[in-house]
Structures are given as C-alpha cells and as structure tokens.
Write an enzyme that holds these catalytic residues in place. Structure first.
Site, PDB file in Angstrom:
ATOM      1  NE  ARG A 169      31.930  18.091 -87.515  1.00  0.00           N
ATOM      2  CZ  ARG A 169      32.799  17.181 -86.968  1.00  0.00           C
ATOM      3  NH1 ARG A 169      32.280  15.762 -87.106  1.00  0.00           N
ATOM      4  NH2 ARG A 169      34.072  17.250 -86.685  1.00  0.00           N
ATOM      5  CB  CYS A 199      31.933  20.030 -80.351  1.00  0.00           C
ATOM      6  SG  CYS A 199      31.448  21.351 -81.001  1.00  0.00           S
ATOM      7  CB  CYS A 214      17.682  31.651 -83.826  1.00  0.00           C
ATOM      8  SG  CYS A 214      19.169  32.162 -82.920  1.00  0.00           S
ATOM      9  CB  CYS A 268      17.074  30.564 -76.077  1.00  0.00           C
ATOM     10  SG  CYS A 268      18.679  31.362 -76.699  1.00  0.00           S
ATOM     11  CB  CYS A 282      32.286  23.230 -84.966  1.00  0.00           C
ATOM     12  SG  CYS A 282      30.860  22.587 -85.819  1.00  0.00           S
ATOM     13  CB  CYS A 322      15.839  28.053 -82.523  1.00  0.00           C
ATOM     14  SG  CYS A 322      16.433  27.066 -81.326  1.00  0.00           S
ATOM     15  CB  CYS A 364      27.964  18.185 -80.055  1.00  0.00           C
ATOM     16  SG  CYS A 364      29.185  17.725 -81.585  1.00  0.00           S
TER      17      CYS A 364
END
Ligand code: SF4
Length: 324
Positions: free
Chosen positions: A258, A126, A54, A50, A186, A57, A94
């Site tokens: 969640r 999701c 972040c 990616c 979400c 991550c 998800c």
C-alpha cells in the site's frame, strides 16, 4: 516461499534500480491483476491525546501540534463514510483510534458496532487501535473485522530512536495475537525518518519472517508535522520509495503493498512507477488520519489515465461469485 536470508534480501534491495523494478514488476504480474489497485479510506474515529511518543505522530499527547482532538465518534457518524466509500469504489475502510492499547469498555463496544456496520455493507474493515490481546482481537473478528493494522514502523535497531514508550517485542506480540484470532495482518513502516538502508532491509526481513506473510504492507513516507520531533527531517528522494516498494513486492510477493502517507508529494509519473514496481493500493480522501492526502478527483483522473480499476473487496468478490 522459503524464507530468504538477510544477505539475499540486501542483495535484492541493492540491485541496480532498473533491474529491481523489472524483477518486482514480473513478480507483481504473476501474483496479481496489475490493472487493479485497491482504494482504501482511513477514518480517524478518535483523534489525539495518545500517551505514546512516536516521534512522527501529531496525535501524541507529548507534542504540541495543531490537530483537532476528539473523543470516539458515535457509530452513526460513520454512515456518511460508508456511503462515500460505496459511491467511489473504495473497498476497504480503516478505522484508526489514537489509543495505546484496546480496553474492554464502552468504547470497545462502540467500535465493535462500527465494524459490523461496515462489514454488513460488504466492505473490508481494518482497525488500528494499538496493542491488543488475543481475546479482544477475537471479538473484533467475530464482529466481522477483516484486518488489524499494527505497523513495525522501522527496524528493531532503530526503534528506540523513534519510540520510547514501548518496544519491538510488544509490537510483535500484538501481531501474534491478531494472527491467533484468525484476522489478516496489516503491517508495514515509514521511510524517511533518518533510518539507514540497513534498517529498511531489517524491517522487511522481520515482516518476511512472519509466516504466513502479512496480507497487507503499507509503505509510508514520513510527512513531517510541525511540533513533532521529526518536523525538520529532510525529504527523501522518490527513488528511495520506488526501491523500497519494489523490494517489498519481491520479498512479500502475495501481500497487498500500500502506497500510503506521503503520496501527496508524488507526481502522477512517480505514482505510476510505484504501481509498476508493485504497489497495488492507495488511500483516498483528503486526510490520512491527520495529515493531508490527495484529492479524490485527481486520483480518478490518474486511474483513467493509467487504465487502473478499483479492486473490489473480498466480500464484494464473494457476492459477485454467488450471483453468477
Ligand atoms: S502512532 Fe499511534 S501509538 Fe503512536 S503516538 Fe500516534 S496514535 Fe499514538
């Protein structure tokens, strides 16, 4: 619910813990069947590489981590996940793809196919694919997508300590596009990244100001991963998590809260406390995207012990209603 002021929200967050838990439990009981906890699973359909940065991550291409990178899987490969879900009371799947944003290409056609496949099995789907335009969100909604995940992660003030490749308003714009396309939202965050209590309250305040409130709010605890900038971040206490969950339940009374990443570190007692404080969903499966997660059999034992039941999907409830 009229929007609360930020001061009022701070007052809630700072309540004596036992009082906060009692208040949250009362609100939880008013809005939900407290015995029901939704089990969701998270499938990484495209892992790693990616371009975003972040700091938490392992999928960012900017960090040297040990994850197994793979391109987008084929729709047929999801069949095993769907079967597993149906057998184990998982009512929401998800799909996560490590993209900066959704592009209109062959991969997008494939994810549309995946969404339809899962919806046709009466499971909620999701998707978490990064930034998205309204038109793309609309196409996913037409394919049956139930929710789009796009976490705020933290407060606006702390955001640039965690991510430099996009800003908070990009985040809010995507949430707005998702809502305009008729999807449920979400959106939640991660605690334990070095943020202050003020940052946590600010993030909840931003979510609280969204009207309607996000239907689903994941509260993650940082899982530090070797090779990421947050690899040495100290662990936070479970009491901070309980405080965050209870506050979330009070200020977002009808949202699914969640209990997400970081659950592996929690004892059954700590998880029970989170359910009492208003959490009503967990993620199942031995992996949460790329970080380890709880063993399914242990979760089953926990459900039996606490008298919890897996919450059915919205589609399963409608099918049940039509049958009777
Ligand atoms: S959290 Fe998402 S956007 Fe950020 S680096 Fe990881 S995969 Fe990319």
């Amino acid at each position: 619910m009229h929007p609360l002021s930020k001061e009022k929200m701070k007052g809630i967050y700072e309540l004596p813990l036992i009082e906060l838990i009692h208040k949250a439990a009362e609100i939880h009981r008013k809005n939900f069947d407290v015995k029901q906890v939704q089990i969701s699973s998270l499938v990484s359909i495209k892992t790693g590489g990616c371009p975003e940065d972040c700091a938490y991550c392992p999928q960012s291409a900017k960090y040297n981590t040990e994850i197994k990178i793979h391109k987008l899987i084929e729709p047929e490969e999801l069949k095993a996940n769907i079967e597993y879900a149906k057998k184990h009371g998982i009512s929401r799947i998800c799909l996560g793809a490590a993209w900066r944003e959704v592009r209109n290409n062959r991969d997008f056609d494939k994810v549309i196919e995946m969404v339809t496949m899962i919806t046709n099995e009466d499971l909620e789907v999701c998707a978490t694919f990064g930034m998205i335009e309204e038109e793309q969100a609309r196409k996913l909604a037409e394919a049956g997508l139930y929710a789009y995940n796009h976490n705020l992660d933290t407060s606006e003030a702390y955001y640039d300590k965690i991510i430099s490749t996009r800003n908070y308003s990009d985040r809010l714009k995507t949430l707005n596009n998702v809502r305009k396309a008729g999807l449920t939202i979400c959106s939640g965050g991660i605690i334990g990244m070095g943020e202050s209590a003020e940052d946590r309250i600010s993030m909840l305040y931003t979510l609280h100001l969204l009207q309607p409130h996000p239907e689903s709010v994941p509260i993650n605890t940082l899982v530090p991963v070797k090779g990421t900038p947050l690899e040495d971040q100290p662990k936070i206490s479970v009491w901070e998590l309980v405080r965050m969950i209870a506050t979330t339940r009070i200020v977002l009374p009808q949202s699914m809260v969640r209990l997400s990443a970081g659950r592996l570190e929690l004892s059954t007692e700590a998880q029970a406390l989170c359910f009492i404080a208003g959490a009503n969903s967990i993620f199942a499966g031995d992996k949460l995207l790329t970080t380890p997660n709880n063993d399914f059999n242990k979760d089953k034992q926990m459900f039996d012990l606490l008298g919890l039941q897996p919450k059915p999907s919205v589609h399963q409830k409608i099918a049940e209603y039509n049958r009777n």
